[in-house]
Scaffold this motif. Structure first.
Motif, short mmCIF file in Angstrom:
data_model
loop_
_atom_site.label_atom_id
_atom_site.label_comp_id
_atom_site.label_asym_id
_atom_site.label_seq_id
_atom_site.Cartn_x
_atom_site.Cartn_y
_atom_site.Cartn_z
N LEU A 47 0.68 -1.21 0.05
CA LEU A 47 -0.05 0.09 0.05
C LEU A 47 0.70 1.82 0.06
O LEU A 47 0.31 2.12 -0.52
CB LEU A 47 -0.51 -0.09 1.30
CG LEU A 47 -1.92 -0.94 1.91
CD1 LEU A 47 -3.37 -1.32 2.39
CD2 LEU A 47 -2.82 -0.89 -0.07
N ALA A 48 1.94 1.28 0.38
CA ALA A 48 2.79 2.07 0.57
C ALA A 48 3.38 2.88 -0.85
O ALA A 48 3.85 4.11 -0.65
CB ALA A 48 3.86 1.80 1.53
N LEU A 49 3.49 1.46 -1.53
CA LEU A 49 4.20 1.51 -2.66
C LEU A 49 2.96 2.43 -3.93
O LEU A 49 3.10 2.49 -4.80
CB LEU A 49 5.05 0.20 -2.91
CG LEU A 49 5.91 0.08 -2.38
CD1 LEU A 49 6.68 -0.97 -3.17
CD2 LEU A 49 7.74 1.26 -2.45
N GLY A 50 2.12 2.75 -3.49
CA GLY A 50 1.17 3.01 -4.52
C GLY A 50 -0.03 1.85 -5.00
O GLY A 50 -1.27 2.37 -5.70
N ALA A 51 -0.22 0.72 -4.52
CA ALA A 51 -1.15 -0.04 -4.76
C ALA A 51 -2.51 0.08 -3.90
O ALA A 51 -2.30 0.62 -3.22
CB ALA A 51 0.22 -1.54 -4.44
N THR A 52 -3.22 -0.13 -5.07
CA THR A 52 -4.45 -0.60 -3.81
C THR A 52 -4.71 -1.27 -3.42
O THR A 52 -3.85 -2.29 -3.58
CB THR A 52 -5.74 -0.27 -5.52
OG1 THR A 52 -5.93 -1.13 -5.87
CG2 THR A 52 -5.80 0.83 -5.75
N LYS A 53 -6.36 -1.73 -2.55
CA LYS A 53 -5.76 -2.71 -1.60
C LYS A 53 -6.77 -4.43 -2.44
O LYS A 53 -5.84 -5.09 -2.40
CB LYS A 53 -7.21 -2.94 -0.89
CG LYS A 53 -7.93 -3.71 0.33
CD LYS A 53 -8.37 -3.24 0.97
CE LYS A 53 -9.26 -4.26 2.14
NZ LYS A 53 -9.46 -4.43 3.07
N ALA A 54 -6.97 -3.80 -4.04
CA ALA A 54 -7.21 -5.23 -5.00
C ALA A 54 -6.40 -5.58 -5.20
O ALA A 54 -6.09 -6.65 -5.17
CB ALA A 54 -8.41 -4.40 -5.01
#
Length: 557
Positions: free
Chosen positions: A432-439
């Motif tokens: 999540l910290a790298l910009g990915a969404t939860k999905a």
């Protein structure tokens, strides 16, 4: 000092280690012993047993010749034999009796016979005595006297030449039988399938008031073409049947009865007493291959069990395809998205309780909901032209697979949840910290790392589903269904078709067969084959799981 050292040894926990090791060793020995027993009792059935011939001289009765394969021996108390009306020998407590497979059921009405070994005399194993495996009436044991073609005797210079002529005629008959089978099963089967498709097409157009004269003419033209092909195959089939019935043999049984047997009824003939070791090994391999590749005959007590193997594997594959995505989706929702409150805990308890519900309950549910409700409504909506004959409103492969998917769903959910719970929180936060969404985190990071746990759930599901019998008896399995649910006729995979299953085959042969002695070794052989099938399916899943573990091992923290 001794007492102190024992206490210290006990507190160290080492006794429990030895106890666990002993329990594991005993379990392994029991499993190996069981498999060895099944293998010996089952696979030994295919070895060409020697045929014994002897005089059976019971005191007070006329001596008679008996012949057959020695199947079993047992010591019987004198009292038991006396109560059965068998003359006894004074001064001894037990006598040995032998179970002979005497065959010739069309002459004696029994395949097996118990004889008291003490009254057998002049025992011999003549090389010229033969065993004939027939499509009906089981084995025939006796002597070859003549070979006939169209009722005319075929001369042989000696017994060896006559035997060679006999074998050549058997090969010819088997070739014709295979040609007939190919035409009836595939060619004519394909034509009948197309004719039925055209009939349903016409009926559907009539129900929808869409049938035009052009469409009707087109259907009639296709039917006429198919009927012309059918007549050609029918003529070819009639010629083959005439040629198939051409040859026969004259044989004598050991009790002096002479009979004529058409080679159309013969599967193979052999002289086990004249075989050397290599010939017996080749014969054994041929019989084992027949067992795993042919269709059953003689009420499932002869021939092979390939339809049952195919049905079992096909059902497990379909069940796996259905249960895996639903189990994973349910586990992901419960672990990753659902609020961890009372409702979620209640659902988890319900899932765990479902794992303990008796399988027959799932079978009753599958019959009532899937077959009678869902299947009947599907027929009304999509297959109205076939009514009143049901298409999906009857037990079949689809409903059996879905029922077992429902049965094993709790196992997959629990195993997947356990795998998701072991994924470190830091891995999710890093993604999540790298910009990915939860999905994206769930799809690209969490699920791949939890895939070994998913495979564990699938392994447990396959292990349970492959051996289930009770629910399948209600939703699709039958005693005999030689037509496979997968063939070359549209729609190729017939999910509505009933099928055979190894587990039900064991039940049917072991407990429903009228010929218990003939069925007993096949129960062992089929049980061994079922264990092998389950082991192969599980090992395949284990190999995939191990590969996934190694692949995502570097991501573990």
């Amino acid at each position: 000092m001794m007492r102190i050292s024992l206490q210290k040894w006990y507190r160290s926990g080492e006794p429990w280690v030895w106890l666990n090791a002993g329990a594991v060793s005993i379990s392994i020995v029991m499993v190996v012993g069981l498999l060895a027993l099944i293998a010996v009792r089952g696979m030994g059935h295919f070895w060409p047993g020697a045929i014994m011939q002897a005089n059976y001289e019971l005191p007070g009765s006329e001596s008679r010749l008996v012949a057959g394969e020695e199947v079993d021996h047992e010591e019987v108390p004198i009292k038991q034999l006396k109560n059965a009306g068998v003359p006894i020998i004074e001064g001894i407590e037990t006598m040995q009796r032998t179970l002979l497979k005497v065959g010739n059921r069309d002459l004696t009405n029994a395949d097996f016979q118990w004889v008291v070994a003490n009254y057998l005399t002049n025992m011999e194993y003549p090389e010229e005595i033969m065993a004939i495996e027939r499509r009906e009436w089981g084995n025939f044991y006796g002597y070859l006297r003549a070979v006939k073609q169209d009722g005319e005797l075929i001369a042989g210079a000696n017994d060896a030449e006559l035997w060679n002529i006999f074998q050549q005629r058997i090969e010819r008959a088997l070739t014709i039988y295979n040609d007939i089978y190919e035409i009836e099963k595939h060619d004519i089967g394909a034509i009948n399938s197309e004719l039925e498709r055209l009939r349903l097409q016409q009926r559907r157009l009539e129900l929808n008031d869409e049938l035009t004269s052009t469409q009707l003419a087109d259907i009639r033209a296709q039917e006429a073409e198919l009927q012309a092909q059918y007549k050609q195959l029918e003529k070819k089939l009639a010629k083959l049947h005439i040629s198939f019935q051409r040859d026969s043999i004259v044989v004598d049984s050991v009790d002096g009865n002479t009979t004529e047997i058409s080679l159309a009824k013969v599967v193979r003939a052999y002289q086990p007493n004249a075989m050397n070791l290599w010939q017996k090994i080749a014969f054994y391999g041929e019989k084992v291959w027949e067992f795993v590749s042919d269709e059953p005959r003689e009420a499932n007590t002869e021939g092979g069990i390939f339809p049952a193997i195919f049905g079992t594997v096909m059902m497990v594959i379909l069940m796996s395809v259905m249960v895996t995505p639903f189990g994973v989706i349910a586990a992901v929702y419960l672990r990753e998205y659902a609020s961890q409150g009372v409702i979620t805990r209640t659902i988890r308890i319900a899932v765990n309780n479902l794992a303990g519900v008796p399988s027959i309950v799932y079978g009753v549910f599958g019959l009532g909901f899937f077959v009678y409700f869902l299947g009947s409504n599907i027929d009304q909506i999509f297959f109205a032209e076939a009514l009143p004959s049901p298409t999906y409103g009857t037990p079949g492969l689809l409903w059996a697979s879905i029922t077992l998917a429902l049965l094993t769903l709790p196992v997959v959910i629990v195993a997947t949840e356990e795998g998701l719970s072991r994924i470190p929180r830091a891995v999710r936060e890093g993604s999540l910290a790298l910009g990915a969404t939860k999905a994206e985190t769930l799809w690209r990071v969490v699920l791949p790392m939890a895939s070994p746990a998913m495979m564990t759930g699938l392994i447990l599901a396959v292990a349970r589903a492959a051996g289930e019998v009770a629910p399948l008896m209600l939703v699709g399995v039958v005693k005999l269904a030689p037509s496979l649910p997968l063939d070359g006729n549209y729609p190729y995979l017939h999910l509505d078709q009933k099928f055979m299953h190894l587990g039900f085959h064991i039940f049917d042969v072991g407990f429903q067969s009228p010929n218990v002695e003939a069925a007993r070794p096949l129960v062992y052989a089929t049980a061994l084959l079922l264990v092998i099938v389950i082991a192969v399916l599980n090992l395949s899943a284990v190999a995939i799981r191990n590969h996934l573990r190694e692949k995502y091992k570097a991501l573990e923290v």
